[in-house]
Design a protein around this motif. Structure first.
Motif, PDB file in Angstrom:
ATOM      1  N   ALA A 197       1.938  10.234   5.362  1.00 39.31           N
ATOM      2  CA  ALA A 197       2.945  10.128   6.423  1.00 39.31           C
ATOM      3  C   ALA A 197       2.289   9.847   7.768  1.00 39.31           C
ATOM      4  CB  ALA A 197       3.772  11.411   6.492  1.00 39.31           C
ATOM      5  N   LEU A 198       1.180  10.510   8.058  1.00 37.91           N
ATOM      6  CA  LEU A 198       0.527  10.349   9.359  1.00 37.91           C
ATOM      7  C   LEU A 198      -0.150   8.988   9.501  1.00 37.91           C
ATOM      8  CD1 LEU A 198      -1.016  13.922   9.830  1.00 37.91           C
ATOM      9  CD2 LEU A 198       0.942  12.937  11.023  1.00 37.91           C
ATOM     10  N   TYR A 199      -0.988   8.620   8.527  1.00 42.14           N
ATOM     11  CA  TYR A 199      -1.718   7.354   8.715  1.00 42.14           C
ATOM     12  C   TYR A 199      -0.821   6.137   8.528  1.00 42.14           C
ATOM     13  CZ  TYR A 199      -2.576   6.249   3.688  1.00 42.14           C
ATOM     14  OH  TYR A 199      -2.462   5.908   2.361  1.00 42.14           O
ATOM     15  N   LYS A 200       0.179   6.231   7.628  1.00 42.91           N
ATOM     16  CA  LYS A 200       1.022   5.058   7.406  1.00 42.91           C
ATOM     17  C   LYS A 200       1.974   4.839   8.578  1.00 42.91           C
ATOM     18  CE  LYS A 200       0.492   2.855   4.587  1.00 42.91           C
ATOM     19  NZ  LYS A 200       0.872   2.822   3.196  1.00 42.91           N
ATOM     20  N   ALA A 201       2.507   5.917   9.164  1.00 46.90           N
ATOM     21  CA  ALA A 201       3.349   5.765  10.359  1.00 46.90           C
ATOM     22  C   ALA A 201       2.540   5.153  11.500  1.00 46.90           C
ATOM     23  CB  ALA A 201       3.915   7.123  10.773  1.00 46.90           C
ATOM     24  N   THR A 202       1.285   5.586  11.648  1.00 43.75           N
ATOM     25  CA  THR A 202       0.416   5.016  12.690  1.00 43.75           C
ATOM     26  C   THR A 202       0.212   3.521  12.486  1.00 43.75           C
ATOM     27  OG1 THR A 202      -0.760   7.126  12.878  1.00 43.75           O
ATOM     28  CG2 THR A 202      -1.849   5.172  13.754  1.00 43.75           C
ATOM     29  N   LEU A 203      -0.083   3.123  11.262  1.00 38.42           N
ATOM     30  CA  LEU A 203      -0.351   1.711  10.986  1.00 38.42           C
ATOM     31  C   LEU A 203       0.895   0.852  11.192  1.00 38.42           C
ATOM     32  CD1 LEU A 203      -2.635   2.049   7.827  1.00 38.42           C
ATOM     33  CD2 LEU A 203      -3.328   1.401  10.149  1.00 38.42           C
ATOM     34  N   PHE A 204       2.062   1.374  10.822  1.00 36.77           N
ATOM     35  CA  PHE A 204       3.291   0.604  11.045  1.00 36.77           C
ATOM     36  C   PHE A 204       3.566   0.437  12.543  1.00 36.77           C
ATOM     37  CE2 PHE A 204       4.897   1.287   6.601  1.00 36.77           C
ATOM     38  CZ  PHE A 204       5.223  -0.033   6.354  1.00 36.77           C
ATOM     39  N   LEU A 205       3.431   1.530  13.314  1.00 36.45           N
ATOM     40  CA  LEU A 205       3.663   1.434  14.757  1.00 36.45           C
ATOM     41  C   LEU A 205       2.664   0.489  15.404  1.00 36.45           C
ATOM     42  CD1 LEU A 205       4.403   5.175  15.665  1.00 36.45           C
ATOM     43  CD2 LEU A 205       6.042   3.331  15.312  1.00 36.45           C
ATOM     44  N   MET A 206       1.404   0.557  14.963  1.00 37.05           N
ATOM     45  CA  MET A 206       0.369  -0.343  15.468  1.00 37.05           C
ATOM     46  C   MET A 206       0.726  -1.800  15.171  1.00 37.05           C
ATOM     47  SD  MET A 206      -3.271  -1.012  13.815  1.00 37.05           S
ATOM     48  CE  MET A 206      -2.355  -2.081  12.713  1.00 37.05           C
ATOM     49  N   THR A 207       1.219  -2.059  13.955  1.00 38.33           N
ATOM     50  CA  THR A 207       1.616  -3.422  13.579  1.00 38.33           C
ATOM     51  C   THR A 207       2.737  -3.925  14.474  1.00 38.33           C
ATOM     52  OG1 THR A 207       0.958  -3.077  11.284  1.00 38.33           O
ATOM     53  CG2 THR A 207       2.551  -4.825  11.711  1.00 38.33           C
ATOM     54  N   GLY A 208       3.684  -3.039  14.770  1.00 38.81           N
ATOM     55  CA  GLY A 208       4.784  -3.431  15.654  1.00 38.81           C
ATOM     56  C   GLY A 208       4.303  -3.811  17.039  1.00 38.81           C
ATOM     57  N   ILE A 209       3.330  -3.086  17.566  1.00 36.74           N
ATOM     58  CA  ILE A 209       2.785  -3.402  18.894  1.00 36.74           C
ATOM     59  C   ILE A 209       2.124  -4.777  18.884  1.00 36.74           C
ATOM     60  CG2 ILE A 209       1.090  -2.716  20.631  1.00 36.74           C
ATOM     61  CD1 ILE A 209       1.547   0.196  19.757  1.00 36.74           C
ATOM     62  N   ILE A 210       1.332  -5.034  17.847  1.00 42.29           N
ATOM     63  CA  ILE A 210       0.665  -6.340  17.741  1.00 42.29           C
ATOM     64  C   ILE A 210       1.695  -7.456  17.625  1.00 42.29           C
ATOM     65  CG2 ILE A 210      -0.813  -7.755  16.265  1.00 42.29           C
ATOM     66  CD1 ILE A 210      -2.342  -5.208  15.545  1.00 42.29           C
ATOM     67  N   ASP A 211       2.680  -7.253  16.769  1.00 40.41           N
ATOM     68  CA  ASP A 211       3.716  -8.272  16.578  1.00 40.41           C
ATOM     69  C   ASP A 211       4.510  -8.479  17.863  1.00 40.41           C
ATOM     70  OD1 ASP A 211       5.315 -10.121  15.301  1.00 40.41           O
ATOM     71  OD2 ASP A 211       6.651  -8.626  14.423  1.00 40.41           O
ATOM     72  N   HIS A 212       4.779  -7.383  18.576  1.00 42.77           N
ATOM     73  CA  HIS A 212       5.550  -7.438  19.818  1.00 42.77           C
ATOM     74  C   HIS A 212       4.815  -8.250  20.880  1.00 42.77           C
ATOM     75  CE1 HIS A 212       7.752  -5.769  23.361  1.00 42.77           C
ATOM     76  NE2 HIS A 212       8.741  -5.687  22.498  1.00 42.77           N
ATOM     77  N   ALA A 213       3.481  -8.144  20.882  1.00 45.22           N
ATOM     78  CA  ALA A 213       2.690  -8.825  21.915  1.00 45.22           C
ATOM     79  C   ALA A 213       2.244 -10.215  21.478  1.00 45.22           C
ATOM     80  CB  ALA A 213       1.469  -7.974  22.270  1.00 45.22           C
ATOM     81  N   ALA A 245      -6.460   5.767  11.893  1.00 49.49           N
ATOM     82  CA  ALA A 245      -5.567   5.713  10.729  1.00 49.49           C
ATOM     83  C   ALA A 245      -6.278   5.100   9.534  1.00 49.49           C
ATOM     84  CB  ALA A 245      -4.314   4.909  11.073  1.00 49.49           C
ATOM     85  N   ALA A 246      -7.076   4.056   9.778  1.00 48.49           N
ATOM     86  CA  ALA A 246      -7.809   3.417   8.680  1.00 48.49           C
ATOM     87  C   ALA A 246      -8.833   4.372   8.080  1.00 48.49           C
ATOM     88  CB  ALA A 246      -8.491   2.149   9.185  1.00 48.49           C
ATOM     89  N   LEU A 247      -9.478   5.201   8.918  1.00 45.48           N
ATOM     90  CA  LEU A 247     -10.423   6.202   8.411  1.00 45.48           C
ATOM     91  C   LEU A 247      -9.718   7.198   7.496  1.00 45.48           C
ATOM     92  CD1 LEU A 247     -12.699   7.121  11.479  1.00 45.48           C
ATOM     93  CD2 LEU A 247     -13.251   5.669   9.526  1.00 45.48           C
ATOM     94  N   SER A 248      -8.539   7.658   7.926  1.00 40.97           N
ATOM     95  CA  SER A 248      -7.798   8.617   7.102  1.00 40.97           C
ATOM     96  C   SER A 248      -7.315   7.973   5.817  1.00 40.97           C
ATOM     97  CB  SER A 248      -6.614   9.181   7.896  1.00 40.97           C
ATOM     98  OG  SER A 248      -6.000  10.250   7.214  1.00 40.97           O
ATOM     99  N   SER A 287       0.834  -1.202   0.000  1.00 45.63           N
ATOM    100  CA  SER A 287       0.000   0.000   0.000  1.00 45.63           C
ATOM    101  C   SER A 287       0.872   1.256   0.000  1.00 45.63           C
ATOM    102  CB  SER A 287      -0.946  -0.007   1.205  1.00 45.63           C
ATOM    103  OG  SER A 287      -0.226   0.051   2.422  1.00 45.63           O
ATOM    104  N   THR A 288       2.059   1.172   0.603  1.00 43.92           N
ATOM    105  CA  THR A 288       3.001   2.295   0.547  1.00 43.92           C
ATOM    106  C   THR A 288       3.486   2.520  -0.871  1.00 43.92           C
ATOM    107  OG1 THR A 288       3.743   1.924   2.826  1.00 43.92           O
ATOM    108  CG2 THR A 288       5.226   3.150   1.373  1.00 43.92           C
TER     109      THR A 288
END
Length: 768
Positions: free
Chosen positions: A330-346, A372-375, A299-300
């Motif tokens: 930049a805003l929504y994609k950075a959010t989604l990447f950080l969110m993915t990292g949290i899920i993967d981390h846990a 982020a998905a809304l944006s 998607s990037t």
């Protein structure tokens, strides 16, 4: 600004001795650097609104290469993205990689990369821009391959470096050609020479080279494959490089140079085609992926294609849409990447088909993902809704196939909406599996930066005036768009653009609810990988490796005789080609025959020694005969009143003879390693090379002497260097560095010989 750019490099260097102190809970303090830089650039907004800030710092003024920096509306947007998202990534990393043995090294790479990106977007000189461009490639290589024990990470890093490095060479070549056209490396001068550039015969070459740089850096088809592969990097790297920094470097280059190339059909149609193909192809790929980072990667690539597509349209509306979508993404994609990292981390998985119901245990993360998905989907009142409306408005009002452009954009955005909801919504809806009931959102250092970026997607959507006159308007001015009636707002009434947005949202949501993630569908797509650009790239690499192996086996086969033969044949071909048809020496043979008794005697001795060298059966005799040749040359220098040169030659020949004797003494007896045919061949090559050098020497003697250099040294030897011996002054002053390097080479050679002489191998270590 110079200090702002260099601060990242300075911090990276300081982390070498002091990094271990900051590897624990204090690592969050490193986020002070990007935060301070963000505040620094934020307070420059009033000045930038009034006009660009140009800072000049001399570096190599003789070549026109200076560390000049230009902070205008365009570079300000990128600088704020680099430092703002960078602050969130630094805070996030302090916990995400907590306890990692190389955490200090990781932060060092991040600081290096941030400094390189700031230098890239602020540079006003094409050569310094190229240097920072390459530094981003090198530092990203270390970041992508941070998990260097994983072969996949190493491979991804090498592919990324190879592709973006190739683009860097294109940028360097473009800069040199532009300098040849405009006689300047200044970007401002180049933009002011737009007509001269477009009328020049090398204009097409410049445009193609710029495309090569931008397309490789910003992952445009067919160079897109390095970006999904780079997902092997830790999540903070993916967030930083692929939302706001590295992949946007190519977009920045196209934006920055567009005023100089605007109006060219080659420029506009090429960007329109490549950007359009990239955005549709990459968006289509998201339908077949079930790994969160893979979905976000493609998607990037698609979003980058949209930006290139808009720059290709080239209208004022398209440029406005591109600048707004730049921030939206930049805003929504950075959010989604950080969110993915949290899920993967846990949860230790990124497979979206295995994730559901996580809102019950990760509510702050779920809120961030939903915003982020809304944006990403362009649903009001998000910032993405404004960006998507502007994109459709630009496509409808363009002169470049408006219907095709609009259909392609709607299709792309439908698939991107599906991808955004798949990554940002699906993991949090539905029932919570039992195995995930004990999961937690983790430290606030993980979800607070994620929530801040997601909240901005909503806040700017509700109040677009926050960026309208402060960021977007100055950026439009930097792109040469003056007095544009800028009016960013959520509601523009019922019109065609609103209908297109509603259609996109309806089709995208329908696709999300109907199309479920499927491993089988991804496996079906993988069957076509053998026809992909990546397979072609790897095939070319394999072919190159096989050819290199074959060529090395033929040329670098371990025989010194063959190495010298190849070198001499190449020199003969090169020099002979230059002499062919252009060599007409006027030689006075009567002067050459005017020899004295002493000169004739020395020449006879030299010839006799050469015969001994060639035909003797003893190595020591050959070495001694070569020493005789050298000493005979020393005598010739003495006869021609060059005692300094004679003494130097005498010392060199003495040292050479001694070294040869010491080395050859320990070798086995003289053995013939070649038959008569090889020796005849070598003799012919030697005679040919010697004859060619003789002709060159005679040609030099027949040309009129140019004494300007000699006169300069004679006039300035005592005046500048306080020495009366001109030769000595040249060696130790005018060519002092050259002499130092020569001495260093001799010392290294002497140490090598000494080491070989002292080497005592055990019997089992010797080559048999």
């Amino acid at each position: 600004m110079l200090l702002a750019v260099l601060s990242g490099f300075i911090f990276a260097l300081l982390l070498v001795p002091f990094g271990k102190v900051l590897k624990g809970k204090w690592s969050i303090l490193l986020s002070i650097l990007p935060l301070a830089l963000f505040i620094f650039f934020l307070q420059k907004i009033p000045q930038v609104i009034d006009g660009a800030i140009l800072e000049r710092n001399q570096w190599v003024p003789q070549l026109g290469i200076n560390l000049d920096f230009n902070l205008d509306g365009l570079s300000l947007i990128f600088a704020l993205m680099i430092t703002g998202v960078g602050t969130m990534v630094f805070i996030y990393t302090s916990y995400y990689l907590k306890g990692h043995v190389y955490l200090d090294r990781f932060f060092g790479f991040l600081c290096l990369f941030m400094g390189a990106m700031l230098g890239l977007v602020l540079s006003e000189n094409l050569i310094t821009l190229f240097l920072f461009w390459e530094l981003t490639s090198i530092s990203s290589f270390f970041l992508i391959g941070f998990n260097n024990e994983d072969p996949a990470s190493r491979k991804s890093a090498l592919i990324a470096l190879s592709v973006t490095g190739l683009g860097g060479l294109c940028l360097l070549a473009a800069g040199l050609v532009i300098h040849g056209i405009t006689d300047s490396f200044s970007i401002v001068d180049m933009l002011q020479s737009s007509t001269m550039m477009q009328d020049h015969s090398f204009f097409m070459a410049v445009v193609c080279l710029i495309f090569g740089a931008a397309f490789t850096k910003s992952a445009q088809f067919p160079f897109h494959f390095w970006l999904p592969g780079a997902m092997k990097a830790p999540t903070p790297v993916s967030t930083y490089l692929h939302s706001a920094t590295m992949v946007k470097a190519g977009i920045y280059l196209l934006f920055r140079l567009s005023p100089a190339f605007s109006g060219s059909e080659l420029w506009h149609y090429s960007l329109w085609c490549v950007g359009g193909a990239t955005m549709v192809y990459a968006a289509f790929q998201t339908l077949f992926r079930d790994d969160l980072k893979s979905i976000l990667a493609y998607s990037t690539v698609s979003a980058l294609g949209i930006l290139v597509f808009l720059i290709g349209l080239g209208t004022e509306e398209a440029m406005l849409a591109g600048l707004v979508f730049l921030l939206v993404h930049a805003l929504y994609k950075a959010t989604l990447f950080l969110m993915t990292g949290i899920i993967d981390h846990a949860a230790h998985t990124r497979n979206v088909s295995e994730l559901s119901g996580l809102r019950k245990v990760m509510l702050p993360v779920a809120v961030a993902g939903f915003l982020a998905a809304l944006s990403n989907a362009g649903i009001p009142p998000s910032f993405g809704f404004i960006g998507k409306d502007l994109i459709y408005e630009a496509s409808l009002h363009t002169g470049v196939f408006p219907l095709i452009s609009t259909v392609a954009l709607v299709s792309t955005n439908v698939m991107l909406l599906f991808a955004g909801f798949l990554a940002g919504v699906r993991p949090f809806i539905g029932p919570l599996p039992t195995k995930y009931k004990d999961l937690q959102a983790g430290s606030p250092r993980l979800w607070v930066p994620t929530l801040i970026l997601a909240t901005l997607c909503l806040v700017i959507g509700l109040a677009p005036g926050l960026i309208s006159n402060s960021l977007i308007a100055p950026a439009l001015v930097a792109l040469g768009i003056q007095d544009y009636a800028l009016d960013l707002k959520l509601w523009h009434g019922f019109n065609t653009v609103l209908a297109l947005s509603a259609t996109t949202i309806g089709l995208g949501l329908g696709l999300f609810f109907l199309l479920k993630p499927s491993l089988n569908r991804e496996e079906q797509m993988l069957k076509w990988e053998k026809y992909s650009p990546l397979a072609f790239f790897e095939g070319m690499g394999s072919l190159t490796f096989r050819f290199s192996t074959l060529w090395t086996g033929m040329v670098q086969n371990g025989y010194l005789r063959n190495y010298i033969l190849v070198i001499l044949l190449f020199l003969m071909a090169l020099i002979g080609y230059g002499m062919w048809g252009n060599f007409h020496p006027k030689i006075d043979f009567t002067q050459l025959l005017d020899l004295t008794f002493y000169e004739t005697g020395i020449m006879a001795i030299m010839l006799g020694a050469i015969v001994f060298t060639v035909f003797t059966g003893s190595r020591l005799t050959a070495v001694a005969a070569m020493g005789v040749v050298g000493y005979s040359l020393c005598l010739l220098f003495v006869f021609y009143s060059a005692p300094d040169l004679a003494m130097t030659q005498f010392a060199i020949d003495t040292l050479t003879v001694i070294l040869f004797v010491l080395v050859l003494y320990r070798l086995p007896k003289y053995l013939p390693f070649s038959d008569s045919r090889v020796r005849v061949r070598d003799g012919i090559v030697a005679l040919g090379f010697g004859g060619m050098i003789t002709l060159l020497a005679l040609g030099v003697l027949s040309d009129p002497m140019v004494s300007e250099v000699s006169e300069y040294y004679s006039a300035n030897a005592y005046k500048l260097a306080k020495g009366k011996n001109v030769v000595n002054v040249i060696l130790v002053d005018f060519r002092g560095m050259d002499t130092l390097v020569e001495i260093t080479v001799l010392v290294i050679a002497a140490l090598g010989v000494f080491g070989l002489m002292k080497l005592r191998l055990k019997s089992r270590e010797r080559i048999r």
